[in-house]
Design an enzyme around this catalytic site. Structure first.
Site, PDB file in Angstrom:
ATOM      1  N   LYS A 229       0.732  -1.248  -0.061  1.00 37.81           N
ATOM      2  CA  LYS A 229       0.007  -0.047  -0.012  1.00 37.81           C
ATOM      3  C   LYS A 229       0.656   1.233   0.068  1.00 37.81           C
ATOM      4  O   LYS A 229       1.901   1.157   0.479  1.00 37.81           O
ATOM      5  CB  LYS A 229      -0.911  -0.068   1.088  1.00 37.81           C
ATOM      6  N   ARG A 263      -3.881  -9.833   5.155  1.00 40.02           N
ATOM      7  CA  ARG A 263      -4.313  -9.781   3.687  1.00 40.02           C
ATOM      8  C   ARG A 263      -3.046  -9.369   2.826  1.00 40.02           C
ATOM      9  O   ARG A 263      -2.762  -8.356   2.845  1.00 40.02           O
ATOM     10  CB  ARG A 263      -5.459  -8.942   3.411  1.00 40.02           C
TER      11      ARG A 263
END
Ligand code: HH2
Length: 290
Positions: A229, A263
């Site tokens: 991210k 995740r």
């Protein structure tokens, strides 16, 4: 410690169960989208997507998270029919090859319902059941565990000016309200996720990762998704393809701070990192020890 795990930390699935107290579980990401920020457009056919999922299972994925709509900042929503066209053949194809638990990453009730019919087990809703009023009914009716993820705003607006007085306290209040909503709707299988990158500045993301222990008293399994991210790029300067070290560091820390589902895109590397993390935390010899 011989205490029995609390029942809400054992997730009952259609054909199996996931014990979130035994070890950190890995959720492998499979985006069937042309525009996802890190793996968009990676699979040109259903077969390729299914092969990627099977490979992630071989690498140690405990869950495969299948999504047909990108939720990166500013992503355009897609129609439910298009989302279904993307994900259903992959769910069916993976089910034919593996019993691995499948989560469906969607905000739409019709998509979740069809995915569960096709073999998915878990609903991963980044809107925490707020986007589609029918979603709670699908979860209650099917009994599928639900991931309630925190997001300020919507994918279209969330990164404009995220603002909190105290991000950890506000996310905790949000979880408390959503859990009460779920209970009222007859949903008791719940996973909480602070939503790294969803309506948060870099400082908010870092504060949430530091503050994860504050969510543990709520008593539900915690899922965290930092994989590749933007906040990792902001801290390290790494481009998306170079964010594995930041992903591992942040995921390991999340695990040490109480997250029990991570995740991730890079399952094999993460599995190795988690093995050593857990051996240190629990003081257990690894299965590879001589
Ligand atoms: N992050 C993304 C998508 N779904 N679901 C949960 N529960 N938690 C997350 O942190 C999360 C999520 C965004 O990442 P990715 O799927 O890699 O990208 P995109 O949304 O562009 O498909």
């Amino acid at each position: 410690m011989n205490e029995k795990p609390e029942p809400q930390r054992i997730l009952r699935l259609r054909k199996s169960a996931l014990d979130t107290t035994a070890r950190c579980l890995l959720m492998g990401i499979l985006n069937i989208t042309p525009d996802s920020f890190s793996d968009g457009g990676a699979y040109h056919s259903t077969g390729e997507a299914v092969e990627r999922a099977v490979a992630m299972v071989a690498d140690g994925a405990d869950i495969i998270d299948i999504g047909g709509e990108s939720t990166r900042p500013g992503a355009a929503p897609v129609a439910a029919s298009e989302e279904l066209r993307r994900i259903l053949p992959v769910i069916e194809g993976l089910r034919a090859r593996s019993d691995v638990p499948i989560s469906i990453d969607t905000r739409r009730a019709a998509v979740a319902a069809a995915a569960i019919d096709a073999g998915a087990d878990i609903i991963n809703d980044v809107s925490a059941l707020r986007h589609d009023m029918e979603m709670a009914g699908v979860a209650a009716r099917t009994g599928a565990p639900v991931v309630l993820m925190h997001m300020q705003g919507t994918p279209q607006t969330m990164q404009r000016e995220p603002s909190y007085r105290n991000v950890v306290e506000e996310v905790k209040l949000f979880f408390t309200e959503r859990v009460a909503f779920c209970r009222g709707a007859g949903i008791d299988q719940i996973i909480l996720d602070p939503g790294i990158g969803f309506g948060k500045t870099v400082a908010h993301n870092l504060a949430l990762l530091r503050g994860l222990p504050a969510f543990l008293p709520l008593g539900f399994p915690l899922l965290v998704g930092t994989s590749r991210k933007a906040f990792i790029g902001a801290v390290t300067g790494a481009a998306v393809a170079e964010r594995l070290p930041g992903t591992i560091a942040s995921s390991v820390l999340a695990c040490a701070n109480g997250a029990c589902i991570l995740r991730v895109h890079d399952v094999r590397e993460m599995r190795a990192a988690i093995e050593i993390t857990e051996a240190i935390i629990h003081g257990e010899a690894s299965p590879h020890a001589v």
